[in-house]
Every structure is written in C-alpha cells, then in structure tokens.
Design a protein around this motif. Structure first.
Motif, PDB file in Angstrom:
ATOM      1  N   GLY A 143       0.844  -1.183   0.000  1.00 22.37           N
ATOM      2  CA  GLY A 143       0.000   0.000   0.000  1.00 22.37           C
ATOM      3  C   GLY A 143       0.874   1.226   0.000  1.00 22.37           C
ATOM      4  N   THR A 144       0.689   2.128  -0.991  1.00 26.23           N
ATOM      5  CA  THR A 144       1.533   3.305  -1.109  1.00 26.23           C
ATOM      6  C   THR A 144       0.688   4.561  -1.187  1.00 26.23           C
ATOM      7  N   THR A 145       1.284   5.671  -0.790  1.00 23.35           N
ATOM      8  CA  THR A 145       0.630   6.971  -0.876  1.00 23.35           C
ATOM      9  C   THR A 145       1.706   8.040  -0.981  1.00 23.35           C
ATOM     10  N   SER A 146       1.337   9.199  -1.524  1.00 26.53           N
ATOM     11  CA  SER A 146       2.256  10.327  -1.591  1.00 26.53           C
ATOM     12  C   SER A 146       2.100  11.244  -0.388  1.00 26.53           C
ATOM     13  N   ASP A 147       1.150  10.938   0.475  1.00 26.44           N
ATOM     14  CA  ASP A 147       0.826  11.761   1.639  1.00 26.44           C
ATOM     15  C   ASP A 147       1.500  11.165   2.877  1.00 26.44           C
ATOM     16  N   ALA A 148       2.488  11.877   3.426  1.00 28.89           N
ATOM     17  CA  ALA A 148       3.241  11.353   4.569  1.00 28.89           C
ATOM     18  C   ALA A 148       2.337  11.140   5.780  1.00 28.89           C
ATOM     19  N   ASP A 149       1.401  12.056   6.023  1.00 26.83           N
ATOM     20  CA  ASP A 149       0.498  11.917   7.163  1.00 26.83           C
ATOM     21  C   ASP A 149      -0.423  10.713   6.986  1.00 26.83           C
ATOM     22  N   LEU A 150      -0.935  10.541   5.761  1.00 28.97           N
ATOM     23  CA  LEU A 150      -1.801   9.398   5.478  1.00 28.97           C
ATOM     24  C   LEU A 150      -1.025   8.087   5.625  1.00 28.97           C
ATOM     25  N   ALA A 151       0.236   8.094   5.225  1.00 27.54           N
ATOM     26  CA  ALA A 151       1.071   6.891   5.360  1.00 27.54           C
ATOM     27  C   ALA A 151       1.195   6.488   6.820  1.00 27.54           C
ATOM     28  N   ARG A 152       1.373   7.465   7.705  1.00 31.56           N
ATOM     29  CA  ARG A 152       1.490   7.152   9.132  1.00 31.56           C
ATOM     30  C   ARG A 152       0.165   6.658   9.701  1.00 31.56           C
ATOM     31  N   ARG A 153      -0.919   7.314   9.351  1.00 28.55           N
ATOM     32  CA  ARG A 153      -2.219   6.991   9.941  1.00 28.55           C
ATOM     33  C   ARG A 153      -2.749   5.648   9.467  1.00 28.55           C
ATOM     34  N   MET A 154      -2.447   5.264   8.228  1.00 29.30           N
ATOM     35  CA  MET A 154      -3.037   4.056   7.653  1.00 29.30           C
ATOM     36  C   MET A 154      -2.021   2.936   7.460  1.00 29.30           C
ATOM     37  N   ASP A 155      -0.835   3.086   8.050  1.00 27.14           N
ATOM     38  CA  ASP A 155       0.198   2.047   7.978  1.00 27.14           C
ATOM     39  C   ASP A 155       0.531   1.710   6.527  1.00 27.14           C
ATOM     40  N   LEU A 156       0.895   2.748   5.759  1.00 31.60           N
ATOM     41  CA  LEU A 156       1.224   2.599   4.350  1.00 31.60           C
ATOM     42  C   LEU A 156       2.663   3.035   4.109  1.00 31.60           C
ATOM     43  N   GLU A 157       3.174   2.711   2.925  1.00 32.43           N
ATOM     44  CA  GLU A 157       4.490   3.179   2.525  1.00 32.43           C
ATOM     45  C   GLU A 157       4.342   4.514   1.816  1.00 32.43           C
ATOM     46  N   LEU A 171      -2.978   9.091 -11.686  1.00 36.12           N
ATOM     47  CA  LEU A 171      -4.196   9.442 -10.956  1.00 36.12           C
ATOM     48  C   LEU A 171      -3.889   9.698  -9.480  1.00 36.12           C
ATOM     49  N   GLN A 172      -2.997   8.902  -8.896  1.00 38.45           N
ATOM     50  CA  GLN A 172      -2.665   9.120  -7.490  1.00 38.45           C
ATOM     51  C   GLN A 172      -2.031  10.496  -7.295  1.00 38.45           C
ATOM     52  N   GLU A 173      -1.125  10.890  -8.188  1.00 40.79           N
ATOM     53  CA  GLU A 173      -0.510  12.208  -8.067  1.00 40.79           C
ATOM     54  C   GLU A 173      -1.514  13.322  -8.326  1.00 40.79           C
ATOM     55  N   ALA A 174      -2.453  13.104  -9.248  1.00 38.97           N
ATOM     56  CA  ALA A 174      -3.492  14.105  -9.496  1.00 38.97           C
ATOM     57  C   ALA A 174      -4.338  14.319  -8.246  1.00 38.97           C
ATOM     58  N   CYS A 175      -4.639  13.215  -7.544  1.00 38.74           N
ATOM     59  CA  CYS A 175      -5.386  13.324  -6.283  1.00 38.74           C
ATOM     60  C   CYS A 175      -4.597  14.135  -5.259  1.00 38.74           C
ATOM     61  N   THR A 176      -3.296  13.866  -5.176  1.00 38.53           N
ATOM     62  CA  THR A 176      -2.453  14.582  -4.214  1.00 38.53           C
ATOM     63  C   THR A 176      -2.477  16.079  -4.482  1.00 38.53           C
ATOM     64  N   HIS A 177      -2.315  16.472  -5.738  1.00 35.52           N
ATOM     65  CA  HIS A 177      -2.307  17.895  -6.080  1.00 35.52           C
ATOM     66  C   HIS A 177      -3.677  18.533  -5.870  1.00 35.52           C
ATOM     67  N   ALA A 178      -4.737  17.731  -5.958  1.00 33.00           N
ATOM     68  CA  ALA A 178      -6.092  18.258  -5.749  1.00 33.00           C
ATOM     69  C   ALA A 178      -6.497  18.241  -4.278  1.00 33.00           C
ATOM     70  N   GLY A 179      -5.625  17.720  -3.421  1.00 38.53           N
ATOM     71  CA  GLY A 179      -5.939  17.670  -1.997  1.00 38.53           C
ATOM     72  C   GLY A 179      -6.882  16.548  -1.615  1.00 38.53           C
ATOM     73  N   VAL A 180      -6.967  15.506  -2.461  1.00 39.75           N
ATOM     74  CA  VAL A 180      -7.834  14.360  -2.177  1.00 39.75           C
ATOM     75  C   VAL A 180      -6.968  13.211  -1.666  1.00 39.75           C
ATOM     76  N   PRO A 181      -7.195  12.694  -0.453  1.00 38.15           N
ATOM     77  CA  PRO A 181      -6.401  11.565   0.054  1.00 38.15           C
ATOM     78  C   PRO A 181      -6.496  10.376  -0.909  1.00 38.15           C
ATOM     79  N   ALA A 182      -5.350   9.810  -1.256  1.00 34.94           N
ATOM     80  CA  ALA A 182      -5.335   8.714  -2.233  1.00 34.94           C
ATOM     81  C   ALA A 182      -4.320   7.657  -1.835  1.00 34.94           C
TER      82      ALA A 182
END
Length: 328
Positions: A143-157, A171-182
């Motif tokens: 499980g990966t994410t570009s959001d460091a806070d989301l990575a900590r909260r959801m046990d992701l890389e 699409l994941q990067e587009a979500c990040t730039h739009a402020g949508v957790p992905a």
C-alpha cells in the motif's frame, strides 16, 4: 459534461478504481472491482466519453446482438455506486475501465470532478504488477501513498518510486495535487504464470481493501477459485522439473526475506479479519504489465516483456549465487 442524475446523497463515500492494461497483471485489479460491482449490484451512473480518451485501433469496440439488433460497446471508463450496509453503512464509488490512450491529465481531472461532486473522502486505486514471487506463498500486497500523514495513519508506505508509470501513478498524483487523500494497493503476480485470471491475487487485493476501508467484503466463490488456481499451477509446475526448481528457489528467497516480518502486528491483522468474518458485524455476508522497475509497486520486482513470460528463466547455478545477489 455528464450530469450526475439519480445519484443519492452518499454516506462516507470511498472511490475504488482499477484499469485494465499495463497496471493490471493477471487482470487481478480490474477483476477485484468487477467483483465488488457484482456482489453489491452496482448501478452505473456515468461513463466517460470514449472518443476523448481512447484510440479505437488499440482498444477496439465490440459488436453484439441485442434482441436481433446489432449494437456496439465502446471501450470506456464507467462509474457505479454501491451501498455497504451494517452498523456503520458507507458508500463506494466504483471506477472500472481501460487505461486511456491519450489526454491522461484531462481524464484524471474528469474523475476528480466526479469525486468532488459526490463528496468522496478517499480514493483507493488498485493495481497489479509482475514480480519474482512464488505462486505457493501469500500474494504480496503493498500500500503506497504520496501523503506522509496518510502513510502514518493508515500504515502505508510513502512512495519513493521514480521511473515510468501508468494511469494508477498519474491518478494518485493528481489526487495529491487536488488535496484528495489517495492510496494505491498493488498485488504482485508471479511472472511465470501471468496469464489471466489470477483469483488468488484478486482475493489478496480485496482482503487488503477490506482492512483499509473497514468494510466486510462478500467474497463469494473467490476463495475456492483461488485454491483451484493454485492447485492447477502446482500441477503444471510438477510436470516440468526446471519450473519446479525455479519455484523452489523463489520460495526459499521469499521465506528468508520475510522471516523477520512475521510480526505480532501481521498476525493480529489476520486474526481481526477472521473475527470480523465470523461475527459478520461490519456488513452484509458475504498489453504488457507494470513491474516495480516500471510501475509504482515494491522495488524488489523487475520489468517483464510486453506479453509477459510464460516460462521462468533458469535458476542460477550455485557458484553464481554471490554474483547474482550483488547485481540485485
């Protein structure tokens, strides 16, 4: 512009997406979303205009007969919605289609427009890649994410990947730039048995999705299909000593690498899933492909040929082990 007519106000909606093509080894990811649509009887409420995003010489339309009338189905991406019941009901917006041929930024912006209109709180994108993993072991899911806070909260890389990517990464990067957790969930499919379907990888993706969004997913016949798939591959491997030797090499490497990670946390996660399914308290009963050197998954996998290998390479000779390890 497609109007969202007939879509009720959604409860804690999560968007779950998968796309056929480069990010879908063994069709594992797209089959997972198709399973959710089928089990929860998803109702399609929107479809993207096929002419905006697809090259019809690459993804050709198909002709079928409907009550004696010839009709055409165009390759596209469709959105449906399902409601998951239980003590804490929530809605899923399911996105299933084909990786677009062109205009990827516009494609992502259109999907994010739907997400905004529907009040989506989290986007989960499913993918599958070809990897050096044995079919006899549990399917690795990252499980990966570009959001460091989301990575900590959801046990992701927190993804550190650099290199070619597919629509999942875009699409994941587009979500990040739009402020949508992905979040992206990746299943590793054995490269020596890459032909679809792969119900074992689909099942692993659904189990990880279930943990991530805290819903109980009805699995239907998937567990039995996964067992039958593994038995079938076992039989094929037993008929070829070279394949059997290669699988054993992968098993030994996998077991050695994962020995330190047989942690209490992993055991607790499996036990919690068992209790959730036993109690039934969280809901109703139940082209080429990316590899990690050319996608967004774990870095221990490598790029495969566009068609996927149907046979493994020969295992290294004993006196070449050290040299092979240094190259990795």
């Amino acid at each position: 512009m497609i109007e969202l007519e007939g879509v009720p106000e959604l409860v804690d909606p999560v968007m779950v997406a998968a796309f056929e093509g480069w990010n879908d080894a063994g069709d594992a990811a797209s089959t997972a979303v198709a399973h959710l649509e089928r089990e929860w009887k998803g109702e399609v409420f929107a479809a993207l205009d096929a002419e905006d995003y697809y090259d019809f010489q690459v993804n050709r339309p198909t002709v079928f007969m409907d009550a004696g009338v010839r009709k055409i189905t165009w390759p596209t991406t469709r959105l449906s919605v399902v409601r998951v019941g239980g003590e804490k009901p929530r809605d899923l917006v399911l996105v299933r289609g084909i990786e677009p041929s062109m205009r990827w930024r516009s494609f992502c912006n259109e999907l994010l427009g739907f997400a905004h209109e529907l009040g989506v709180e989290l986007v989960v994108i499913l993918g599958a890649l070809l990897g050096d993993t044995p079919h006899t072991r549990p399917v690795p899911i990252s499980g990966t994410t570009s959001d460091a806070d989301l990575a900590r909260r959801m046990d992701l890389e927190e993804t550190k990947y650099e290199g070619p990517t597919g629509i999942v990464g875009v699409l994941q990067e587009a979500c990040t730039h739009a402020g949508v957790p992905a979040v992206s969930l990746w299943a590793a499919v054995p490269h020596y048995v890459s032909q679809p379907p792969n119900p074992k990888a689909t099942l692993a993706l659904l189990n990880r999705l279930e943990d991530l969004i805290d819903v109980r997913i009805p699995l239907g016949e998937l567990p039995e299909d996964a067992r039958a798939w593994q038995v079938g591959v076992d039989q094929l491997a037993a008929e070829d000593s070279e394949v059997a030797e290669y699988v054993q090499t992968l098993e030994e490497a996998r077991d050695t690498a994962e020995l330190p990670e047989a942690s209490g946390e992993a055991i607790a996660r499996e036990f919690e899933r068992y209790l959730r399914r036993r109690d039934g308290s969280s809901g109703p009963p139940a082209g080429g492909h990316a590899t990690a050197d050319g996608g967004d998954g774990p870095s221990s996998y490598r790029r495969d040929t566009p068609g996927g290998r149907t046979r493994p390479p020969k295992p290294p000779k004993p006196d070449a082990d050290d040299e092979e390890s240094s190259e990795d």
